[in-house]
Scaffold this active site. Structure first.
Site, short mmCIF file in Angstrom:
data_model
loop_
_atom_site.label_atom_id
_atom_site.label_comp_id
_atom_site.label_asym_id
_atom_site.label_seq_id
_atom_site.Cartn_x
_atom_site.Cartn_y
_atom_site.Cartn_z
N SER A 15 0.82 -1.20 0.00
CA SER A 15 0.00 0.00 0.00
C SER A 15 0.86 1.26 0.00
CB SER A 15 -0.96 -0.04 1.19
OG SER A 15 -1.91 0.99 1.12
N ASP A 67 -3.32 5.75 -4.10
CA ASP A 67 -2.15 5.13 -3.49
C ASP A 67 -1.78 3.91 -4.35
OD1 ASP A 67 -4.29 3.49 -2.77
OD2 ASP A 67 -3.49 3.05 -0.78
N ASP A 101 -2.02 0.66 -4.25
CA ASP A 101 -2.96 -0.45 -4.50
C ASP A 101 -4.37 0.04 -4.79
OD1 ASP A 101 -3.36 0.30 -1.80
OD2 ASP A 101 -4.09 -1.69 -1.27
N ASP A 139 -6.85 1.57 -3.23
CA ASP A 139 -8.04 1.50 -2.39
C ASP A 139 -8.33 2.86 -1.75
OD1 ASP A 139 -5.94 1.51 -0.55
OD2 ASP A 139 -6.71 -0.17 0.64
#
Length: 444
Positions: free
Chosen positions: A96, A240, A242, A244
């Site tokens: 992340s 970001d 990833d 999410d």
């Protein structure tokens, strides 16, 4: 540097704390815990991601488990795939917002949700015990690769009852996207184009080389602001690695802060379905103001996607999430989702025919500071001192120490994802928020 283990999975520096042995033991422990038959694998764009994914897939196959490899995929896409494919669970290889030298494994159950505290505890105990058994050669699990994850995710998002696709198309938005060269580099621009938007892409080459700080914080979004201004965009979205989390730059290129993402998205939903919200303890009270406006309850949960998701399920919430730019919409799934965030925000702007700055000006504003400090002394001691120093404030100890009074709060907690102590303070003015942070810092 230590291996971080929490409800967010395991994460560490590759080759230092996140080693092949650690990856194999935790993957195998997860498969045993889930009694897995089929597992979905996905990863972000980090340089170590594909190699770690190969190792994870091999452990799954050697355990007799069928593997569905979605390759480069956003975290919410993998969460959706687990549900759609009726898998036993999922593993996402992503650290992340951590720096590039880090990587991680995020574990999902059969509902596409992160493991709860008790499940995570059992997983780590199994990994530490390392008492594994393996099937013989005849039971090696099959592996298939799929490339349709983005399309499935986009189609499901645009079918939501909270997204008026026709209104958005009529508005003909011009949108800048900064995907930090991460997993959302293709998915978000594709969805925006499907909504009739003209998309200006920056940092949308998924090579895992982060050109800015990985978190979509205000101080990291200078390039996005410049792109919005130079191309006369209506809005900018920043992700970001990833994907999410999603943050916003307004039509003037000003990064308004990731707390606004959840607030604007929540109002979009509440206008159509006035039911409770759930946010974490560190999230701005803007959502509480909105809940009051629509006559519904706003609950607070411990920090962490799964904690908020479980709270939402318990209270029948229509929306929720975390103030780091993470919107959770149960109508699609119980995970933070940047595509959902962007679609809901464009829906509100289109239906009301307003600009981002119009929404900001028309709602009460708060000043929030988010700081982190190295862990030097036991955090429990600092919490004890803080509770005494803030005598008379409302106290919540579910996740570190949360102290609230009137329109202000301060939250002191150990991070789930970094070896640091986080201090989040919100107040009506910047001076008041700074004062709250300073008082806590003196006690650390």
């Amino acid at each position: 540097m230590q291996l971080m283990r929490s409800i967010s999975g395991i994460r560490g520096v590759v080759g230092e704390t996140l080693t092949p042995q650690v990856i194999m033991s935790h993957t195998k422990a997860f498969l045993d815990l889930m009694n897995a038959k089929k597992i979905v694998i996905g990863r972000d764009s980090r340089p170590t991601g594909s190699t770690i994914a190969e190792l994870v897939c091999s452990v799954c196959s050697l355990s007799g488990v069928e593997v569905v490899d979605s390759g480069l995929a956003t975290t919410p896409t993998v969460e959706l795939l687990v549900e759609q494919l009726e898998a036993s669970g999922g593993i996402i290889i992503t650290a992340s917002h951590n720096p590039i030298e880090w990587n991680a494994l995020k574990f999902l159950n059969s509902k596409g949700m992160f493991l709860g505290p008790q499940e995570a505890k059992e997983l780590f105990a199994k990994a530490d015990a390392a008492e594994f058994s393996w099937p013989d050669y005849s039971k090696i699990g099959k592996k298939e690769s799929i490339a349709s994850g983005d399309e499935m995710h986009i189609k499901a998002t645009l079918a939501l009852p909270f997204v008026d696709t026709q209104k958005i198309k009529e508005r003909k938005f011009k949108v800048a996207v900064d995907a930090v060269n991460g997993a959302g580099s293709f998915a978000l621009p594709k969805m925006l184009e499907a909504l009739g938007c003209e998309v200006v892409k920056i940092h949308c080459e998924p090579n895992g080389i982060f050109p800015r700080g990985a978190e979509p914080l205000q101080e990291n979004l200078g390039d996005l602001g410049k792109a919005v201004r130079e191309n006369k965009c209506d809005i900018g979205f920043a992700l970001d690695p990833d994907a999410d989390r999603c943050a916003i730059a307004d039509e003037n290129g000003n990064a308004i802060g990731e707390e606004y993402t959840l607030a604007i998205a929540a109002e979009t939903v509440l206008e159509r379905e006035a039911k409770p919200l759930s946010i974490n303890l560190s999230t701005s009270r803007m959502c509480e103001d909105l809940a009051e406006k629509f006559g519904v309850k706003c609950y607070r949960a411990a920090v962490g996607e799964i904690n908020v998701s479980l709270d939402m399920m318990e209270h029948g919430c229509v929306a929720g999430g975390e103030g780091n730019g993470g919107v959770i919409l149960p109508a699609l799934h119980y995970g933070r989702d940047s595509l959902v965030s962007a679609a809901l925000i464009l829906d509100l702007l289109a239906r009301r025919n307003i600009k981002v700055s119009d929404w900001v000006k028309s709602h009460p504003s708060y000043a929030m500071l988010k700081k982190k400090f190295e862990i030097k002394n036991p955090i429990a001691l600092a919490m004890e001192k803080a509770e005494k120093a803030f005598a008379g404030w409302k106290v919540d100890k579910r996740d570190g120490l949360w102290l609230g009074k009137d329109k202000s709060f301060v939250h002191l907690r150990a991070s789930n994802t970094e070896p640091v102590v986080r201090v989040i303070a919100e107040a009506p003015t910047a001076a008041e928020a700074e004062n709250l942070c300073n008082k806590i810092e003196e006690l650390l």
